[in-house]
Write a protein that holds these residues in place. Structure first.
Motif, PDB file in Angstrom:
ATOM      1  N   ASP A 193       0.829  -1.197   0.000  1.00  0.00           N
ATOM      2  CA  ASP A 193       0.000   0.000   0.000  1.00  0.00           C
ATOM      3  C   ASP A 193       0.867   1.252   0.000  1.00  0.00           C
ATOM      4  O   ASP A 193       1.707   1.442   0.891  1.00  0.00           O
ATOM      5  CB  ASP A 193      -0.913   0.011   1.226  1.00  0.00           C
ATOM      6  CG  ASP A 193      -1.962  -1.093   1.174  1.00  0.00           C
ATOM      7  OD1 ASP A 193      -2.377  -1.445   0.053  1.00  0.00           O
ATOM      8  OD2 ASP A 193      -2.348  -1.600   2.253  1.00  0.00           O
ATOM      9  N   PRO A 195       1.342   5.415   0.285  1.00  0.00           N
ATOM     10  CA  PRO A 195       0.659   6.488   1.018  1.00  0.00           C
ATOM     11  C   PRO A 195      -0.307   7.237   0.096  1.00  0.00           C
ATOM     12  O   PRO A 195      -0.230   7.133  -1.129  1.00  0.00           O
ATOM     13  CB  PRO A 195       1.811   7.394   1.464  1.00  0.00           C
ATOM     14  CG  PRO A 195       3.053   6.595   1.290  1.00  0.00           C
ATOM     15  CD  PRO A 195       2.780   5.635   0.178  1.00  0.00           C
ATOM     16  N   GLN A 196      -1.173   7.995   0.718  1.00  0.00           N
ATOM     17  CA  GLN A 196      -2.084   8.817  -0.071  1.00  0.00           C
ATOM     18  C   GLN A 196      -1.303   9.961  -0.704  1.00  0.00           C
ATOM     19  O   GLN A 196      -0.552  10.674  -0.053  1.00  0.00           O
ATOM     20  CB  GLN A 196      -3.189   9.373   0.826  1.00  0.00           C
ATOM     21  CG  GLN A 196      -4.235  10.199   0.082  1.00  0.00           C
ATOM     22  CD  GLN A 196      -5.326  10.693   1.009  1.00  0.00           C
ATOM     23  OE1 GLN A 196      -5.429  10.276   2.161  1.00  0.00           O
ATOM     24  NE2 GLN A 196      -6.170  11.594   0.504  1.00  0.00           N
ATOM     25  N   TYR A 199       2.582  12.757  -1.507  1.00  0.00           N
ATOM     26  CA  TYR A 199       3.320  12.430  -0.296  1.00  0.00           C
ATOM     27  C   TYR A 199       4.816  12.636  -0.493  1.00  0.00           C
ATOM     28  O   TYR A 199       5.323  12.643  -1.619  1.00  0.00           O
ATOM     29  CB  TYR A 199       3.037  10.990   0.153  1.00  0.00           C
ATOM     30  CG  TYR A 199       3.541   9.911  -0.783  1.00  0.00           C
ATOM     31  CD1 TYR A 199       4.842   9.398  -0.684  1.00  0.00           C
ATOM     32  CD2 TYR A 199       2.705   9.369  -1.761  1.00  0.00           C
ATOM     33  CE1 TYR A 199       5.285   8.400  -1.527  1.00  0.00           C
ATOM     34  CE2 TYR A 199       3.142   8.370  -2.607  1.00  0.00           C
ATOM     35  CZ  TYR A 199       4.437   7.878  -2.489  1.00  0.00           C
ATOM     36  OH  TYR A 199       4.883   6.883  -3.326  1.00  0.00           O
ATOM     37  N   GLN A 231       1.272  14.417   2.553  1.00  0.00           N
ATOM     38  CA  GLN A 231       1.391  13.298   3.463  1.00  0.00           C
ATOM     39  C   GLN A 231       2.884  12.995   3.647  1.00  0.00           C
ATOM     40  O   GLN A 231       3.691  13.263   2.746  1.00  0.00           O
ATOM     41  CB  GLN A 231       0.667  12.071   2.907  1.00  0.00           C
ATOM     42  CG  GLN A 231      -0.820  12.269   2.717  1.00  0.00           C
ATOM     43  CD  GLN A 231      -1.548  12.525   4.018  1.00  0.00           C
ATOM     44  OE1 GLN A 231      -1.262  11.874   5.027  1.00  0.00           O
ATOM     45  NE2 GLN A 231      -2.476  13.477   4.004  1.00  0.00           N
TER      46      GLN A 231
END
Length: 375
Positions: A193, A195-196, A199, A231
């Motif tokens: 996954d 990060p949003q 970032y 982020q």
């Protein structure tokens, strides 16, 4: 007498190389000539991650000079996955002088017309054992026997030069084209996954504690970037999880420390708006992955390990104080005769406090980040 641990010893590999050299001894006694046609090239090294990535300038020059040749790269096993996409058409092979299986794999390759050794000339013995028709390397390695089997010993550049351009000087011809992201396809990796977006990645680890920045400074930069609308993701290698905990004891931002292999880390960096890190291998991996970079230089040289001409178009800022009074070492890859080299190779035992890193302020790093993000 203690038995030799073959997994951690160079002795089995040295014996194998010695036997091959004896077998090829008659050919070694004849005068050697540069091959008129180069159909196969081997780049032979066992460098750390950053130095390996920066060999891209050499690989680009080889491909430019020998467009139809097969180019093999002997490289540490951990870096082989980075070459899955065949940048510059290179075939990467795992190499460890302590792992005889990797030597056998190189022996089974077709005989190379040209072997290029960018750093340690002791590998010239292996090059000759592989049947190399011509070996090129930099002069001045010590002790002198390391240079005896090199056909073309080239001087280091007389003027200050970045390592990517320096390595490329081992090949004749004009400089290679500047790096483009398309030149190095992203390696495949196991899913994870991200990060949003948008970032920024803050990689806090380094090969030496003398390259570590203070945890409070790292957190200040993380909070500032978060305040700018980004982020923040922490990064570090295996065993560096504690460094991240020291920087962010409350766990404000997610950490990938110790969780990613190199191919996954590539993808984390490739999608980042910015990478901030000390002068370490990940800083150079970021350039190959296309991440805008801010690199903190303490003991290391921002000139030698900067982008040079090859990565001149990359969004990048070095944060350093140059000159710094104790950055006075002149050795580069065991060569001590290069007058323009200025970096520090002292071990932690000889430096109670990394003054060169402590002198880098949060304001300096924030300014560099702002410049890169706005470029």
């Amino acid at each position: 007498m203690a038995l030799i641990n073959s997994r951690n010893s160079r002795v089995p590999g040295r014996l194998l190389v010695a036997l091959l050299l004896l077998w090829r001894l008659p050919a070694l006694l004849w005068p050697r000539r540069r091959p008129a046609t180069v159909r196969r090239v081997l780049v032979l090294h066992h460098l750390l991650l950053g130095d390996t990535v920066m060999l891209a300038g050499l690989l680009a020059k080889l491909r430019q000079r020998y467009p139809d040749a097969v180019i093999d790269l002997a490289t540490p096993a951990a870096t082989v996955p980075l070459f899955t996409g065949r940048p510059y058409g290179v075939h990467a092979h795992p190499f460890n002088p302590r792992a005889v299986a990797t030597l056998w794999a190189l022996i089974r390759l077709p005989r190379p017309d040209l072997v290029v050794i960018p750093a340690e000339n002791r590998y010239s013995l292996l090059a000759r054992a592989l049947g190399a028709r011509w070996v090129v390397a930099f002069e001045g390695d010590s002790p002198a026997w390391k240079n005896w089997l090199v056909d073309d010993l080239r001087p280091y550049p007389a003027e200050p030069t970045a390592w990517p351009d320096m390595a490329a000087s081992l090949v004749d011809g004009p400089p290679p084209p500047p790096f483009r992201a398309a030149d190095w396809p992203a390696p495949p990796c196991r899913p994870f996954d991200l990060p949003q977006a948008p970032y920024c990645v803050l990689h806090v680890g380094a090969s030496s504690p003398l390259r570590h920045w203070t945890p409070a400074n790292w957190l200040a930069v993380a909070d500032w970037l978060h305040g700018q609308g980004y982020q923040v993701a922490w990064s570090g290698g295996k065993g560096e999880e504690e460094l991240v905990r020291q920087c962010d004891p409350e766990g404000r931002y997610p950490s990938y420390a110790g969780q990613l292999d190199l191919a996954q880390l590539w993808h984390l960096l490739a999608h980042a708006a910015l990478l901030v890190s000390p002068d370490t291998g990940v800083a150079h991996l970021g350039k190959a992955a296309g991440a805008p970079c801010v690199t903190l230089f303490g003991p290391g040289s921002a000139l030698i390990y900067g982008p040079g001409q090859f990565w001149a178009g990359h969004p990048y800022r070095a944060v350093t104080i140059d000159p710094f009074p104790c950055r006075d070492g002149k050795m580069l890859f065991e060569r001590t005769f290069v007058p323009w080299v200025r970096h520090c190779a002292r071990p932690p035992s000889q430096c109670a406090s990394p003054r060169c890193m402590l002198a880098l302020t949060v304001d300096m790093v924030q300014t560099a980040c702002r410049d890169v993000l706005q470029s």
